[in-house]
Design an enzyme around this catalytic site. Structure first.
Site, PDB file in Angstrom:
ATOM      1  N   ASP A  17      37.435  40.927  42.155  1.00 31.44           N
ATOM      2  CA  ASP A  17      38.743  40.695  42.959  1.00 31.44           C
ATOM      3  C   ASP A  17      38.384  39.589  43.884  1.00 31.44           C
ATOM      4  O   ASP A  17      39.111  38.520  44.221  1.00 31.44           O
ATOM      5  CB  ASP A  17      39.379  41.829  43.404  1.00 31.44           C
ATOM      6  CG  ASP A  17      39.904  42.711  42.398  1.00 31.44           C
ATOM      7  OD1 ASP A  17      39.937  42.331  41.126  1.00 31.44           O
ATOM      8  OD2 ASP A  17      40.565  43.674  42.631  1.00 31.44           O
ATOM      9  N   ARG A  99      38.558  48.854  58.812  1.00 36.67           N
ATOM     10  CA  ARG A  99      39.127  47.627  58.880  1.00 36.67           C
ATOM     11  C   ARG A  99      39.190  46.780  60.390  1.00 36.67           C
ATOM     12  O   ARG A  99      38.980  45.392  60.225  1.00 36.67           O
ATOM     13  CB  ARG A  99      40.616  47.772  58.411  1.00 36.67           C
ATOM     14  CG  ARG A  99      40.802  48.424  56.916  1.00 36.67           C
ATOM     15  CD  ARG A  99      39.710  47.914  55.945  1.00 36.67           C
ATOM     16  NE  ARG A  99      40.082  48.463  54.551  1.00 36.67           N
ATOM     17  CZ  ARG A  99      38.888  48.249  53.719  1.00 36.67           C
ATOM     18  NH1 ARG A  99      37.723  48.041  54.078  1.00 36.67           N
ATOM     19  NH2 ARG A  99      39.590  48.696  52.534  1.00 36.67           N
ATOM     20  N   ASP A 128      46.110  48.507  54.008  1.00 36.30           N
ATOM     21  CA  ASP A 128      44.898  47.774  54.507  1.00 36.30           C
ATOM     22  C   ASP A 128      45.412  46.248  54.739  1.00 36.30           C
ATOM     23  O   ASP A 128      44.961  45.772  55.794  1.00 36.30           O
ATOM     24  CB  ASP A 128      43.803  47.568  53.117  1.00 36.30           C
ATOM     25  CG  ASP A 128      42.934  48.793  53.259  1.00 36.30           C
ATOM     26  OD1 ASP A 128      42.891  49.481  54.453  1.00 36.30           O
ATOM     27  OD2 ASP A 128      42.091  48.662  52.318  1.00 36.30           O
ATOM     28  N   SER A 182      40.311  53.650  41.513  1.00 36.78           N
ATOM     29  CA  SER A 182      39.786  52.593  42.284  1.00 36.78           C
ATOM     30  C   SER A 182      39.274  53.467  43.584  1.00 36.78           C
ATOM     31  O   SER A 182      39.616  54.560  43.894  1.00 36.78           O
ATOM     32  CB  SER A 182      40.776  51.772  42.975  1.00 36.78           C
ATOM     33  OG  SER A 182      41.735  52.612  43.643  1.00 36.78           O
TER      34      SER A 182
END
Length: 303
Positions: A17, A99, A128, A182
């Site tokens: 990705d 993050r 996210d 995922s």
């Protein structure tokens, strides 16, 4: 695309990705791309990201790869546990807490390289994107943020794969079909969602769990340890002092071997959706219990 972007710092894992995003930034924006790859203890080799970035035309001086495990645990994970931070009464925020560190590093690199934009690979449906972008703007309010999943015209995974093949981006066999679920992972936890986990009435298959053995397979005898704290943070296990990342790694091993730290949760997302996630936070679960134990025997007095 409202602005002429010259250089963009991409949070780059080296996976399919973000490799597609890298090429998309080059082709659609005509921008010079700087990549940042963080070793957060996800359990995968990150050095191959360098070769993939080079193959995509990124200049060697624009490839940043950093082991941030100690910083992650010391400056992000431990302060979070000092505050006993738990989301919706159960989730230990394993993905969330990583993050801000990635965002901080991207902004640092943007300042260092003179980049005028940053980019991430978060989809437009989850939390996210909010975590990354609030982090960017808090540190650099005038930075331009490129969120490909909210901008590009790809309507299906097949369209993404077609783009990858057109631009000679390597596609491994396991990426051609739809993944069964995922995964996001770092030293604190693993998070699994989607596909086989979509129906909350269906118990997660055992193969989803990758950080813990099942409680049924755990030993029938207790494992007893001691943990030393200083200033609210753990510093030693069984009297042996360890660095923050080493200590959390050891707690993960203890939690794994004793079937500790599994969570199956349907939670609320910031963007107004619900999501079912299967989380494994073996070391963090032990740490939270120990920290609360320390609090329970500590007198709260002023100086």
């Amino acid at each position: 695309m409202t602005r002429d972007i010259k250089k963009v710092v991409l949070a780059y894992s080296g996976g399919l990705d973000t490799s597609i995003i890298l090429k998309w930034l080059q082709t659609e924006y005509g921008a010079e791309v700087v990549t940042f790859t963080a070793d957060l203890g996800q359990g995968e080799e990150i050095e191959p990201a360098r070769a993939k970035a080079l193959a995509a035309g990124v200049k060697p001086e624009n490839i940043f790869i950093e082991d941030v495990r100690e910083e992650f645990v010391r400056d992000y994970v431990f302060p979070m546990f000092r505050a006993n931070t738990v989301y919706e009464g159960q989730y230990l925020l394993g993905t969330s807490i990583a993050r801000p560190l990635i965002a901080k590093k991207q902004i640092d690199i943007a300042r260092q390289t003179g980049a005028d934009a940053v980019s991430h690979g978060a989809t437009g449906k989850g939390n996210d994107q909010v975590r990354f972008e609030l982090g960017y703007y808090a540190l650099e309010p005038d930075i331009h943020v490129i969120a490909p999943w909210r901008e590009w015209d790809f309507k299906s995974r097949e369209a993404l794969l077609d783009f990858a093949e057109k631009h000679q981006i390597q596609i491994t066999k396991d990426k051609r079909g739809e993944a069964p679920f995922s995964v996001d992972a770092n030293l604190l936890h693993s998070s699994s969602e989607g596909k086989v986990l979509e129906d909350p009435a269906v118990e997660p298959p055992e193969f989803v769990h990758m950080r813990t053995i099942s409680p049924e397979a755990a030993p029938d005898e207790p494992t007893v340890i001691t943990m030393d704290f200083e200033g609210g943070d753990p510093v030693a296990i069984d009297g042996v002092r360890m660095s923050p990342a080493t200590l959390l790694t050891r707690l993960n091993e203890l939690g794994r071997d004793n079937g500790i730290g599994r969570l199956d949760l349907v939670e609320n997302r910031f963007v107004g959706m619900k999501s079912r996630g299967v989380y494994e936070t073996p070391g963090g679960t032990i740490l939270l219990a120990a920290h609360r134990g320390i609090e329970s025997i500590t007198l709260d007095r002023g100086s």
